[in-house]
Design a protein around this motif. Structure first.
Motif, PDB file in Angstrom:
ATOM      1  N   CYS A   6       2.488   4.866  -0.374  1.00  0.00           N
ATOM      2  CA  CYS A   6       1.576   6.156   0.260  1.00  0.00           C
ATOM      3  C   CYS A   6       3.521   7.147   0.627  1.00  0.00           C
ATOM      4  O   CYS A   6       4.278   6.603   0.686  1.00  0.00           O
ATOM      5  CB  CYS A   6       0.636   6.412   1.318  1.00  0.00           C
ATOM      6  N   SER A  30      -0.475  11.087   5.449  1.00  0.00           N
ATOM      7  CA  SER A  30      -0.223  10.879   4.683  1.00  0.00           C
ATOM      8  C   SER A  30      -1.425   9.026   5.535  1.00  0.00           C
ATOM      9  O   SER A  30      -1.895   8.428   5.299  1.00  0.00           O
ATOM     10  CB  SER A  30       0.852   9.854   3.354  1.00  0.00           C
ATOM     11  N   SER A  37      -6.891   3.945   6.740  1.00  0.00           N
ATOM     12  CA  SER A  37      -8.937   4.018   6.898  1.00  0.00           C
ATOM     13  C   SER A  37      -9.135   3.624   5.438  1.00  0.00           C
ATOM     14  O   SER A  37      -9.466   2.335   5.470  1.00  0.00           O
ATOM     15  CB  SER A  37      -9.513   4.695   7.130  1.00  0.00           C
ATOM     16  N   SER A  38      -8.350   3.601   4.579  1.00  0.00           N
ATOM     17  CA  SER A  38      -8.161   2.721   3.219  1.00  0.00           C
ATOM     18  C   SER A  38      -7.702   1.479   3.434  1.00  0.00           C
ATOM     19  O   SER A  38      -9.130   0.978   2.462  1.00  0.00           O
ATOM     20  CB  SER A  38      -8.050   3.738   1.774  1.00  0.00           C
ATOM     21  N   LEU A  39      -6.927   1.227   3.672  1.00  0.00           N
ATOM     22  CA  LEU A  39      -6.440  -0.075   3.831  1.00  0.00           C
ATOM     23  C   LEU A  39      -6.770  -1.130   4.114  1.00  0.00           C
ATOM     24  O   LEU A  39      -7.668  -1.998   4.030  1.00  0.00           O
ATOM     25  CB  LEU A  39      -4.927   0.123   4.543  1.00  0.00           C
ATOM     26  N   ARG A  40      -7.464  -0.674   5.927  1.00  0.00           N
ATOM     27  CA  ARG A  40      -8.431  -1.162   6.604  1.00  0.00           C
ATOM     28  C   ARG A  40      -9.695  -1.883   5.850  1.00  0.00           C
ATOM     29  O   ARG A  40      -9.625  -2.567   5.663  1.00  0.00           O
ATOM     30  CB  ARG A  40      -8.793  -0.451   7.700  1.00  0.00           C
ATOM     31  N   ASN A  41      -9.989  -0.479   4.848  1.00  0.00           N
ATOM     32  CA  ASN A  41     -11.378  -1.135   4.282  1.00  0.00           C
ATOM     33  C   ASN A  41     -11.125  -2.237   3.720  1.00  0.00           C
ATOM     34  O   ASN A  41     -11.624  -3.077   2.906  1.00  0.00           O
ATOM     35  CB  ASN A  41     -12.393   0.091   3.749  1.00  0.00           C
ATOM     36  N   ALA A  42      -9.841  -1.556   2.534  1.00  0.00           N
ATOM     37  CA  ALA A  42     -10.086  -2.270   1.449  1.00  0.00           C
ATOM     38  C   ALA A  42      -9.181  -3.868   2.173  1.00  0.00           C
ATOM     39  O   ALA A  42      -9.517  -4.671   1.122  1.00  0.00           O
ATOM     40  CB  ALA A  42      -8.932  -2.113   0.420  1.00  0.00           C
ATOM     41  N   HIS A  43      -8.707  -4.012   2.540  1.00  0.00           N
ATOM     42  CA  HIS A  43      -8.301  -4.986   3.267  1.00  0.00           C
ATOM     43  C   HIS A  43      -8.584  -5.315   4.591  1.00  0.00           C
ATOM     44  O   HIS A  43      -7.240  -5.736   5.462  1.00  0.00           O
ATOM     45  CB  HIS A  43      -6.463  -5.406   2.635  1.00  0.00           C
ATOM     46  N   TRP A 103       0.882  -1.632  -0.039  1.00  0.00           N
ATOM     47  CA  TRP A 103       0.010   0.040   0.021  1.00  0.00           C
ATOM     48  C   TRP A 103       0.719   2.065  -0.401  1.00  0.00           C
ATOM     49  O   TRP A 103       1.768   1.747   0.701  1.00  0.00           O
ATOM     50  CB  TRP A 103      -0.691  -0.349   1.392  1.00  0.00           C
ATOM     51  N   ASN A 161      -4.061   9.049   7.083  1.00  0.00           N
ATOM     52  CA  ASN A 161      -5.090   9.013   6.004  1.00  0.00           C
ATOM     53  C   ASN A 161      -5.560   8.039   5.245  1.00  0.00           C
ATOM     54  O   ASN A 161      -6.680   7.492   4.937  1.00  0.00           O
ATOM     55  CB  ASN A 161      -5.296  10.239   5.076  1.00  0.00           C
ATOM     56  N   GLU A 162      -4.670   7.338   4.669  1.00  0.00           N
ATOM     57  CA  GLU A 162      -4.594   5.538   4.260  1.00  0.00           C
ATOM     58  C   GLU A 162      -4.591   4.794   5.241  1.00  0.00           C
ATOM     59  O   GLU A 162      -5.430   3.463   4.527  1.00  0.00           O
ATOM     60  CB  GLU A 162      -3.051   5.943   4.371  1.00  0.00           C
TER      61      GLU A 162
END
Lengths: 336, 336
Positions: free
Chosen positions: B219, B225, B231-237, B217, B228-229
């Motif tokens: 960033c 960074s 939460s996206s990482l958590r959602n995606a994986h 991942w 922010n990242e």
DNA sequence: GACTCACGGTATAACGTTATACCATAAATC
DNA sequence: GATTTATGGTATAACGTTATACCGTGAGTC
């Protein structure tokens, strides 16, 4: 690998004199298009790079600028550096940074070495307790110098700094509006520019409001110190509920310290930082602070330096930029 | 104010030749005590400082060293700089810092300007995606150069870096021992030295343990960074429970992010940083990280540079220093 | 007393540029 | 066609050091 090519090699290859080659490369505009091309081609082919030492020695010009800071690790300074170099680079200058780590001996060594190469200019955050001799040294060697943040004497160099007293006054009013009556100033070490002005501002603001004078609590301007000192401060002065810090790093450290002590910044105690570095907004909790845009401050500093370089005869001036109160979560109404 | 004094002025006042004055000031030891005194007195009286440009041009020596970093704001680099300059200053060098901000164009401009003044040496953290031409440029101009952290090509310059693969392997083992099975690597941008080596190390370590390959991942390496990242990482994986970060700043940011999301680092997710900057130990919660002492790393870097300067003919070498797993609070047994 | 030698000082030529002043040549003016 | 004037090129002397080679002088040697 061959020897490093010099101007004479370029001239030889282009079948012109060194004088002509030099004029082409400097772009005096006095040389015909056809020979211009020949010289440029030769220069490119040989990978020619001029010897800046020789050029600077002969022409008296030097497009290198030094930025001597007291602490390179400070994120505030890092952002200032960005602003400085963005502006100066567009004017063809190279900016390099020297770090004194607030050690006068190291600063002295650095500046002595710096002076030797007679660079184009110096931007300078003097180390704490810088002695007169160091100022004399710089004065004597005539390098265009702008002092930054920390001011010394008056009118000796151009200066760029912050409107400290006004900023502190607005912070004080904010805390008083929230009901706070007893204040402390946390961070910084005795005797130097910004801190003196800020404490003076705080004293004056409190006096005008008929409130008791602040507690002054010294410590270095970093997180660890803030973290450690806040508990001692709290123990020594439990009556204090409004704390204004010398910088964001101490303030953030102090907030961490409060949390460790089981308190919440903005409740039992209110804390205000200074600078608004990047971390301030994303700290937990987000820090109320006096925002100066370090990037813009850097650009201002660079501008002043350029003006000085372009007109060395101009009388020296002091430029102060305002700091703006930015309320976030570490200040709140007094509790209890 | 008078003109800047030069060697000739000193010689005149001391009633000797410039050659003699020069020898005295350089300390060749060939001059009698009595004239030595005369010259030193004259030099002092005039406040003489030699012109380093002329000296360097004639003698071919230059005791100024540049340290070109990719990000001056990074506290890791700041500590490295301290180590570098502490060692080099004792040898009489001046260290100045250039910042590329990971922008190849700016880096190019900086290095071109730097080369012109033919300084004594260059320590260099190449910007990401540095192109071959820039390496050629440095090779061609023969300034003793040591690359740092980010390696490019092989054997072109001396290199000082970190034992990335070993470090990551120990971090992986630590997390696996705690029960974690799915991993992610967070931070850094594609294609550069340290990150490539670390991801490679992680892949290999996981493969050897029969575990699935990591999520990668990207960033930037800063707190914002990371914040922010995560939460996206958590959602995606959502299956990932062990996160190894490219640096402490991202890691600390990621921890803040987790807290904002209502989780606790070391419980739902375990996070490991890299570097062990000062902030790592005082973050809340304190960060588990792979510790390299940036100060010692800086000294090593300086040492390598000195050796190169003193013996330019020596074959180039790569020095790797180990990073040590330092367990704090952001790693813990897998929950659920 | 002639010879060598160490000692301590100096004249001079670099280092690689650029500023200045000068000199051809060709074009323009009358 | 003689005179002025751009135009474009160059020879040369700096800039402030240091490395090299040289040269007196007085002491030491046989």
């Amino acid at each position: 690998m061959e020897q490093k090519p010099k101007l004479a090699d370029v001239a030889l290859l282009a079948e012109v004199s060194t004088a002509t080659a030099s004029q082409v490369l400097r772009g005096t505009g006095r040389i015909s298009e056809s020979t211009r091309k020949k010289v440029l081609a030769a220069s490119k082919k040989l990978n020619y790079v001029r010897d800046g030492r020789a050029a600077s020695m002969r022409s008296g010009e030097n497009r290198e600028i030094g930025f001597a800071v007291h602490q390179i690790a400070n994120p505030f300074n890092a952002e200032v550096i960005s602003g400085v170099s963005d502006l100066l680079e567009t004017e063809g200058y190279l900016v390099s940074v020297l770090d004194s780590r607030d050690d006068t001996a190291r600063q002295r060594r650095n500046l002595e070495a710096f002076i030797q190469s007679l660079r184009g200019g110096l931007l300078w955050v003097p180390a704490e307790n810088t002695d007169d001799a160091t100022y004399e040294l710089l004065m004597a060697h005539g390098i265009p110098t702008v002092s930054f943040l920390r001011r010394f004497g008056k009118g000796r160099f151009d200066h760029v700094g912050i409107e400290n007293a006004d900023a502190i006054a607005s912070a004080t009013r904010h805390l008083v509006d929230l009901g706070h009556r007893r204040f402390a100033y946390l961070g910084g070490t005795a005797g130097f520019g910004v801190r003196v002005e800020r404490i003076e501002g705080l004293r004056k603001a409190l006096a005008e409001l008929g409130l008791p004078p602040p507690v002054i609590w010294d410590c270095s301007d970093d997180k660890v110190s803030g973290l450690n000192e806040i508990s001692s401060l709290r123990n020594a002065h439990p009556e204090v509920s409004g704390i204004i810090c010398n910088g964001d790093m101490v303030a953030i450290g102090a907030c961490s310290g409060l949390i460790r002590m089981g308190m919440t910044p903005g409740k039992e105690l209110s804390i205000i930082g200074f600078d608004d570095v990047e971390d301030a907004a994303i700290a937990t909790p987000p820090l109320t602070t006096l925002a100066v845009s370090p990037y813009q401050l850097g650009r201002k500093l660079a501008r002043v330096a350029l003006d000085r370089i372009n007109d060395p005869a101009m009388p020296t001036a002091v430029s102060l930029v305002p700091a703006e109160l930015t309320v976030r979560a570490t200040t709140g109404p007094i509790s209890g």
